[in-house]
Design a protein around this motif. Structure first.
Motif, PDB file in Angstrom:
ATOM      1  N   PRO A   1       0.824  -1.212   0.000  1.00 52.29           N
ATOM      2  CA  PRO A   1       0.000   0.000   0.000  1.00 52.29           C
ATOM      3  C   PRO A   1       0.857   1.262   0.000  1.00 52.29           C
ATOM      4  CG  PRO A   1      -0.847  -1.589   1.572  1.00 52.29           C
ATOM      5  CD  PRO A   1       0.455  -2.139   1.087  1.00 52.29           C
ATOM      6  N   GLY A   2       0.591   2.154  -0.939  1.00 55.76           N
ATOM      7  CA  GLY A   2       1.299   3.422  -0.994  1.00 55.76           C
ATOM      8  C   GLY A   2       2.694   3.358  -1.564  1.00 55.76           C
ATOM      9  N   LYS A   3       3.088   2.189  -2.073  1.00 59.87           N
ATOM     10  CA  LYS A   3       4.432   2.023  -2.604  1.00 59.87           C
ATOM     11  C   LYS A   3       4.389   1.577  -4.059  1.00 59.87           C
ATOM     12  CE  LYS A   3       6.739   1.037   1.763  1.00 59.87           C
ATOM     13  NZ  LYS A   3       7.686   0.121   2.481  1.00 59.87           N
ATOM     14  N   GLY A   4       5.528   1.661  -4.719  1.00 56.08           N
ATOM     15  CA  GLY A   4       5.626   1.231  -6.104  1.00 56.08           C
ATOM     16  C   GLY A   4       5.750  -0.276  -6.213  1.00 56.08           C
ATOM     17  N   ARG A   5       5.659  -0.761  -7.444  1.00 55.85           N
ATOM     18  CA  ARG A   5       5.766  -2.192  -7.697  1.00 55.85           C
ATOM     19  C   ARG A   5       7.227  -2.627  -7.596  1.00 55.85           C
ATOM     20  NH1 ARG A   5       1.975  -4.446 -12.374  1.00 55.85           N
ATOM     21  NH2 ARG A   5       0.523  -3.469 -10.927  1.00 55.85           N
ATOM     22  N   GLU A   6       7.451  -3.733  -6.885  1.00 61.31           N
ATOM     23  CA  GLU A   6       8.802  -4.222  -6.612  1.00 61.31           C
ATOM     24  C   GLU A   6       8.987  -5.615  -7.199  1.00 61.31           C
ATOM     25  OE1 GLU A   6      11.502  -5.418  -2.663  1.00 61.31           O
ATOM     26  OE2 GLU A   6       9.329  -5.241  -2.527  1.00 61.31           O
ATOM     27  N   GLY A   7      10.064  -5.822  -7.905  1.00 59.82           N
ATOM     28  CA  GLY A   7      10.374  -7.159  -8.399  1.00 59.82           C
ATOM     29  C   GLY A   7      10.825  -8.047  -7.257  1.00 59.82           C
ATOM     30  N   VAL A   8      10.237  -9.231  -7.145  1.00 58.45           N
ATOM     31  CA  VAL A   8      10.536 -10.146  -6.051  1.00 58.45           C
ATOM     32  C   VAL A   8      11.440 -11.281  -6.514  1.00 58.45           C
ATOM     33  CG1 VAL A   8       9.508 -11.785  -4.431  1.00 58.45           C
ATOM     34  CG2 VAL A   8       8.375  -9.596  -4.877  1.00 58.45           C
ATOM     35  N   SER A   9      11.061 -11.917  -7.612  1.00 60.78           N
ATOM     36  CA  SER A   9      11.822 -13.066  -8.103  1.00 60.78           C
ATOM     37  C   SER A   9      11.447 -13.312  -9.549  1.00 60.78           C
ATOM     38  CB  SER A   9      11.509 -14.310  -7.259  1.00 60.78           C
ATOM     39  OG  SER A   9      12.240 -15.428  -7.727  1.00 60.78           O
ATOM     40  N   CYS A  10      12.345 -13.957 -10.290  1.00 61.67           N
ATOM     41  CA  CYS A  10      12.014 -14.330 -11.663  1.00 61.67           C
ATOM     42  C   CYS A  10      12.723 -15.618 -12.029  1.00 61.67           C
ATOM     43  CB  CYS A  10      12.343 -13.222 -12.656  1.00 61.67           C
ATOM     44  SG  CYS A  10      14.106 -12.884 -12.859  1.00 61.67           S
ATOM     45  N   ILE A  11      12.241 -16.233 -13.108  1.00 61.63           N
ATOM     46  CA  ILE A  11      12.794 -17.500 -13.584  1.00 61.63           C
ATOM     47  C   ILE A  11      12.914 -17.456 -15.094  1.00 61.63           C
ATOM     48  CG2 ILE A  11      10.499 -18.600 -13.658  1.00 61.63           C
ATOM     49  CD1 ILE A  11      11.932 -21.184 -12.638  1.00 61.63           C
ATOM     50  N   GLY A  12      14.037 -17.901 -15.620  1.00 62.25           N
ATOM     51  CA  GLY A  12      14.242 -17.922 -17.059  1.00 62.25           C
ATOM     52  C   GLY A  12      13.362 -18.955 -17.735  1.00 62.25           C
ATOM     53  N   SER A  13      13.314 -18.902 -19.049  1.00 58.49           N
ATOM     54  CA  SER A  13      12.353 -19.729 -19.776  1.00 58.49           C
ATOM     55  C   SER A  13      12.610 -21.223 -19.613  1.00 58.49           C
ATOM     56  CB  SER A  13      12.322 -19.361 -21.261  1.00 58.49           C
ATOM     57  OG  SER A  13      13.611 -19.472 -21.824  1.00 58.49           O
TER      58      SER A  13
ATOM     59  N   THR B   1       3.873  -7.888   3.171  1.00 60.33           N
ATOM     60  CA  THR B   1       2.472  -7.634   2.851  1.00 60.33           C
ATOM     61  C   THR B   1       2.340  -6.846   1.558  1.00 60.33           C
ATOM     62  OG1 THR B   1       1.757  -7.704   5.148  1.00 60.33           O
ATOM     63  CG2 THR B   1       0.388  -6.427   3.628  1.00 60.33           C
ATOM     64  N   GLY B   2       1.401  -7.249   0.729  1.00 61.98           N
ATOM     65  CA  GLY B   2       1.142  -6.545  -0.508  1.00 61.98           C
ATOM     66  C   GLY B   2       0.361  -7.392  -1.482  1.00 61.98           C
ATOM     67  N   VAL B   3       0.072  -6.827  -2.636  1.00 57.23           N
ATOM     68  CA  VAL B   3      -0.531  -7.589  -3.723  1.00 57.23           C
ATOM     69  C   VAL B   3       0.596  -8.160  -4.575  1.00 57.23           C
ATOM     70  CG1 VAL B   3      -2.072  -7.538  -5.704  1.00 57.23           C
ATOM     71  CG2 VAL B   3      -2.554  -6.092  -3.715  1.00 57.23           C
TER      72      VAL B   3
ATOM     73  N   ASP C   1      14.669 -17.149 -23.149  1.00 58.23           N
ATOM     74  CA  ASP C   1      15.924 -16.574 -22.668  1.00 58.23           C
ATOM     75  C   ASP C   1      16.310 -17.284 -21.389  1.00 58.23           C
ATOM     76  OD1 ASP C   1      17.146 -13.133 -22.576  1.00 58.23           O
ATOM     77  OD2 ASP C   1      18.147 -15.012 -22.079  1.00 58.23           O
ATOM     78  N   TYR C   2      17.579 -17.633 -21.292  1.00 61.69           N
ATOM     79  CA  TYR C   2      18.052 -18.335 -20.095  1.00 61.69           C
ATOM     80  C   TYR C   2      17.901 -17.455 -18.853  1.00 61.69           C
ATOM     81  CZ  TYR C   2      21.154 -20.683 -16.839  1.00 61.69           C
ATOM     82  OH  TYR C   2      21.672 -21.304 -15.743  1.00 61.69           O
ATOM     83  N   ILE C   3      18.201 -16.167 -18.982  1.00 61.12           N
ATOM     84  CA  ILE C   3      18.157 -15.279 -17.833  1.00 61.12           C
ATOM     85  C   ILE C   3      16.814 -14.564 -17.768  1.00 61.12           C
ATOM     86  CG2 ILE C   3      20.652 -14.950 -17.886  1.00 61.12           C
ATOM     87  CD1 ILE C   3      20.130 -12.156 -19.015  1.00 61.12           C
ATOM     88  N   CYS C   4      16.591 -13.852 -16.661  1.00 62.79           N
ATOM     89  CA  CYS C   4      15.376 -13.060 -16.509  1.00 62.79           C
ATOM     90  C   CYS C   4      15.728 -11.763 -15.807  1.00 62.79           C
ATOM     91  CB  CYS C   4      14.313 -13.843 -15.730  1.00 62.79           C
ATOM     92  SG  CYS C   4      14.846 -14.361 -14.082  1.00 62.79           S
ATOM     93  N   SER C   5      14.731 -10.914 -15.623  1.00 61.34           N
ATOM     94  CA  SER C   5      14.948  -9.576 -15.080  1.00 61.34           C
ATOM     95  C   SER C   5      13.896  -9.249 -14.041  1.00 61.34           C
ATOM     96  CB  SER C   5      14.888  -8.549 -16.208  1.00 61.34           C
ATOM     97  OG  SER C   5      14.870  -7.231 -15.699  1.00 61.34           O
ATOM     98  N   LEU C   6      14.278  -8.443 -13.065  1.00 64.33           N
ATOM     99  CA  LEU C   6      13.317  -7.962 -12.072  1.00 64.33           C
ATOM    100  C   LEU C   6      12.814  -6.557 -12.402  1.00 64.33           C
ATOM    101  CD1 LEU C   6      14.829  -9.272  -8.718  1.00 64.33           C
ATOM    102  CD2 LEU C   6      12.970 -10.214 -10.086  1.00 64.33           C
ATOM    103  N   SER C   7      13.058  -6.114 -13.621  1.00 60.92           N
ATOM    104  CA  SER C   7      12.521  -4.826 -14.059  1.00 60.92           C
ATOM    105  C   SER C   7      11.127  -5.020 -14.639  1.00 60.92           C
ATOM    106  CB  SER C   7      13.427  -4.216 -15.120  1.00 60.92           C
ATOM    107  OG  SER C   7      12.827  -3.085 -15.702  1.00 60.92           O
TER     108      SER C   7
ATOM    109  N   GLN D   1      -3.938 -10.670 -12.377  1.00 63.99           N
ATOM    110  CA  GLN D   1      -4.774  -9.713 -11.643  1.00 63.99           C
ATOM    111  C   GLN D   1      -4.284  -9.485 -10.217  1.00 63.99           C
ATOM    112  OE1 GLN D   1      -5.415 -12.900 -11.886  1.00 63.99           O
ATOM    113  NE2 GLN D   1      -5.994 -13.491  -9.799  1.00 63.99           N
ATOM    114  N   GLY D   2      -3.386 -10.329  -9.738  1.00 66.75           N
ATOM    115  CA  GLY D   2      -2.821 -10.161  -8.409  1.00 66.75           C
ATOM    116  C   GLY D   2      -3.528 -10.975  -7.346  1.00 66.75           C
ATOM    117  N   THR D   3      -2.786 -11.298  -6.290  1.00 64.63           N
ATOM    118  CA  THR D   3      -3.350 -11.988  -5.133  1.00 64.63           C
ATOM    119  C   THR D   3      -2.797 -11.321  -3.877  1.00 64.63           C
ATOM    120  OG1 THR D   3      -3.691 -14.166  -4.099  1.00 64.63           O
ATOM    121  CG2 THR D   3      -1.527 -13.780  -5.092  1.00 64.63           C
ATOM    122  N   GLN D   4      -3.673 -11.097  -2.906  1.00 59.95           N
ATOM    123  CA  GLN D   4      -3.304 -10.356  -1.706  1.00 59.95           C
ATOM    124  C   GLN D   4      -2.596 -11.268  -0.708  1.00 59.95           C
ATOM    125  OE1 GLN D   4      -3.836  -6.945  -0.821  1.00 59.95           O
ATOM    126  NE2 GLN D   4      -2.549  -7.483   0.935  1.00 59.95           N
ATOM    127  N   VAL D   5      -1.467 -10.795  -0.202  1.00 54.37           N
ATOM    128  CA  VAL D   5      -0.753 -11.453   0.890  1.00 54.37           C
ATOM    129  C   VAL D   5      -0.677 -10.478   2.054  1.00 54.37           C
ATOM    130  CG1 VAL D   5       1.471 -12.368   1.651  1.00 54.37           C
ATOM    131  CG2 VAL D   5       0.605 -12.937  -0.627  1.00 54.37           C
TER     132      VAL D   5
END
Length: 124
Positions: A41-53, A89-91, A101-107, A116-120
């Motif tokens: 709430p009140g914050k920007g979207r943050e990359g948490v984790s990613c996985i390559g293809s 806590t967040g969506v 692509d083998y690699i991925c990005s948190l951007s 659509q998101g899920t609330q935690v």
């Protein structure tokens, strides 16, 4: 755009665990880079984790390293979250970019399909 559907969110006490799932068709899972983002709430979207293809490369935000684990099978991408803290806590959103692509990005700029998101909520 790719179809993504998140599930598994909920209310948990600090120190607890949750497993989020992101459902997509098999073609998406195999040929896309996929990431989890969150927005408090009140914050920007943050990359948490990613996985390559091909699933061989994963990366995590410093704030969740050693607590969260991303993985995938033929139809689902998972985010296993352990030792949850109130600041988790967040969506939580699943995002995908149709790119082999083998690699991925948190951007967030990289990804063009979003769920659509899920609330935690982590609270005592």
């Amino acid at each position: 755009q790719l179809q993504l559907v998140e599930s598994g969110g909920g209310l948990v006490h600090p120190g607890g665990s949750l497993r989020l799932s992101c459902a997509a068709d098999r073609h998406t899972i195999l040929f896309a880079r996929i990431a989890w983002f969150r927005q408090a709430p009140g914050k920007g979207r943050e990359g948490v984790s990613c996985i390559g293809s091909n699933g061989g490369y994963t990366t995590y935000a410093d704030s969740v390293k050693s607590r969260f684990t991303i993985s995938k099978d033929e139809n689902l991408v998972y985010l296993e979250m352990n030792n949850l803290k109130p600041e988790d806590t967040g969506v939580y959103y699943c995002a995908a970019q149709k790119k082999v692509d083998y690699i991925c990005s948190l951007s967030s700029d990289v990804y063009d399909s979003w769920g659509q998101g899920t609330q935690v909520t982590v609270s005592s």
